[in-house]
Design an enzyme around this catalytic site. Structure first.
Site, PDB file in Angstrom:
ATOM      1  N   CYS A  12       0.853  -1.181   0.000  1.00 47.07           N
ATOM      2  CA  CYS A  12       0.000   0.000   0.000  1.00 47.07           C
ATOM      3  C   CYS A  12       0.897   1.242   0.000  1.00 47.07           C
ATOM      4  CB  CYS A  12      -0.901   0.005   1.232  1.00 47.07           C
ATOM      5  SG  CYS A  12       0.026   0.073   2.799  1.00 47.07           S
ATOM      6  N   HIS A  41       5.549  -5.078   8.676  1.00 45.90           N
ATOM      7  CA  HIS A  41       5.509  -6.451   9.170  1.00 45.90           C
ATOM      8  C   HIS A  41       5.654  -7.458   8.031  1.00 45.90           C
ATOM      9  CE1 HIS A  41       3.387  -5.150  13.126  1.00 45.90           C
ATOM     10  NE2 HIS A  41       4.688  -5.142  13.233  1.00 45.90           N
ATOM     11  N   HIS A  74       3.873   2.066  11.777  1.00 45.73           N
ATOM     12  CA  HIS A  74       2.757   1.788  12.690  1.00 45.73           C
ATOM     13  C   HIS A  74       2.497   2.893  13.712  1.00 45.73           C
ATOM     14  CE1 HIS A  74       4.919  -1.910  11.490  1.00 45.73           C
ATOM     15  NE2 HIS A  74       3.708  -2.272  11.121  1.00 45.73           N
ATOM     16  N   CYS A  96       2.718   5.987   8.864  1.00 44.90           N
ATOM     17  CA  CYS A  96       1.709   6.119   7.816  1.00 44.90           C
ATOM     18  C   CYS A  96       0.814   7.324   8.116  1.00 44.90           C
ATOM     19  CB  CYS A  96       0.858   4.852   7.751  1.00 44.90           C
ATOM     20  SG  CYS A  96      -0.524   4.981   6.593  1.00 44.90           S
ATOM     21  N   GLU A 126       0.438  -0.664  16.526  1.00 45.39           N
ATOM     22  CA  GLU A 126      -0.276   0.561  16.159  1.00 45.39           C
ATOM     23  C   GLU A 126      -1.206   1.009  17.284  1.00 45.39           C
ATOM     24  OE1 GLU A 126      -3.936   2.051  13.435  1.00 45.39           O
ATOM     25  OE2 GLU A 126      -2.640   0.549  12.495  1.00 45.39           O
ATOM     26  N   ASN A 224      -2.689  -7.727   8.909  1.00 50.43           N
ATOM     27  CA  ASN A 224      -3.620  -7.661   7.769  1.00 50.43           C
ATOM     28  C   ASN A 224      -3.549  -8.918   6.909  1.00 50.43           C
ATOM     29  OD1 ASN A 224      -2.149  -6.986   5.031  1.00 50.43           O
ATOM     30  ND2 ASN A 224      -1.103  -5.773   6.575  1.00 50.43           N
ATOM     31  N   SER A 266       1.878  -5.427   3.300  1.00 53.22           N
ATOM     32  CA  SER A 266       3.313  -5.269   3.545  1.00 53.22           C
ATOM     33  C   SER A 266       4.142  -6.307   2.788  1.00 53.22           C
ATOM     34  CB  SER A 266       3.602  -5.352   5.047  1.00 53.22           C
ATOM     35  OG  SER A 266       3.073  -6.535   5.609  1.00 53.22           O
TER      36      SER A 266
END
Length: 309
Positions: A12, A41, A74, A96, A126, A224, A266
């Site tokens: 992303c 990660h 994070h 981010c 996070e 994720n 990631s």
């Protein structure tokens, strides 16, 4: 035999930005460049950056005084930034921007008298960073059951979320808070990472298109990627997390004629390409891309890094 390839997949914009920051710093200053926590990660990414001279540490206390300390994608609590300043570290922020936005909301809601209900996983880095903005007025809510137990002491409730959960992931918990407390500040749709939602939607679509097995490329540490496996299973497909580098267990493929392939936010695209090649060698050589969204998001680099580019 066919492979359905999810789109979007892999990196992303926030991951791209974080990795590019470390690469530019290594090129500009030479190694070592210290990074607090894994920059993202994914073990493959971390090992590659280590070979280039990045040093990943669990705490800013491990960074030599005066050295560069990159903050991972994070996010961190304010106490970490304060400690970096006390120790004379040169801080470069690779957090981010979506995470930074949620941190700002935590501060704003708390400072306006709200109890902040942070929906997410309490042990995720996070969430630890976000809660650290206003720990005295922020409560982590992991489930609808947690929502039912929440005591507000009369404070109005504002909800924020871990960015890497999808709207589906948080809906039941937020609805439980709404049912219990009525009027509350709910998370905006853009608090949720667009990449998380898109990748989960693609996973569901592959299952709907008759993929009976979905392979998710990612690391065990990736929240994720792990969630993509759960989403695929909930959609009716068998699903497994693979790292994209180890030999592919051919037994996983038995009895499956249509296989879905995706990757966490990631995970680098090169691991997807390698897995596609291995599947083709095994007979899954018909390929169809399943596109649910187009991603054209780009985040600016920090000023000090962009100037050196």
């Amino acid at each position: 035999m066919k492979v359905l390839l999810a789109a979007p997949r892999s990196f992303c914009a926030g991951v791209d930005r974080a990795i590019e920051i470390v690469e530019i710093l290594l090129e500009q200053h030479g190694p070592p460049v210290y990074v607090r926590h894994q920059i993202v990660h994914n073990d493959h990414v971390v090992k590659r950056l280590e070979r280039l001279g990045a040093v990943f540490v669990d705490s800013e206390d491990e960074v030599p005084q005066g050295a560069i300390c990159v903050l991972s994608a994070h996010g961190v609590a304010p106490t970490v930034r304060e400690n970096c300043e006390r120790r004379g570290l040169v801080v470069v922020d690779a957090v981010c921007p979506l995470v930074s936005k949620v941190h700002a909301e935590a501060r704003r809601y708390s400072d306006s008298g709200h109890l902040v209900a942070l929906v997410g996983h309490a042990d995720h880095v996070e969430v630890i960073g976000t809660r650290g903005e206003r720990p005295e007025s922020t409560v982590v809510i992991e489930s609808p059951e947690d929502a039912e137990k929440l005591e507000t002491n009369g404070k109005p409730v504002a909800v924020i979320t871990q960015t890497t959960l999808s709207l589906d992931d948080v809906r039941a918990t937020v609805d439980a808070l709404q049912e219990r407390f009525g009027d509350l500040r709910r998370p905006a749709a853009d608090d949720i990472c667009y990449a998380t939602q898109n990748r989960q939607d693609a996973g569901k679509e592959m299952a709907a298109r008759e993929a009976t097995l979905i392979l998710v490329i990612g690391s065990e540490t990736s929240s994720n990627a792990q969630r993509l496996v759960e989403v695929a299973r909930n959609a009716g497909a068998a699903a497994h997390l693979i790292d994209g580098e180890s030999p592919l267990d051919e037994a996983l493929l038995d009895d499956h004629k249509t296989i879905g392939l995706t990757a966490g936010a990631s995970t680098p695209e090169e691991l997807v390409e390698g897995t596609l090649a291995r599947l083709a060698e095994l007979g899954w050589d018909e390929l169809a891309e399943i596109t649910v969204a187009r991603e054209d998001v780009h985040f600016r680099l920090p000023r000090e890094v962009a100037a050196a580019k």
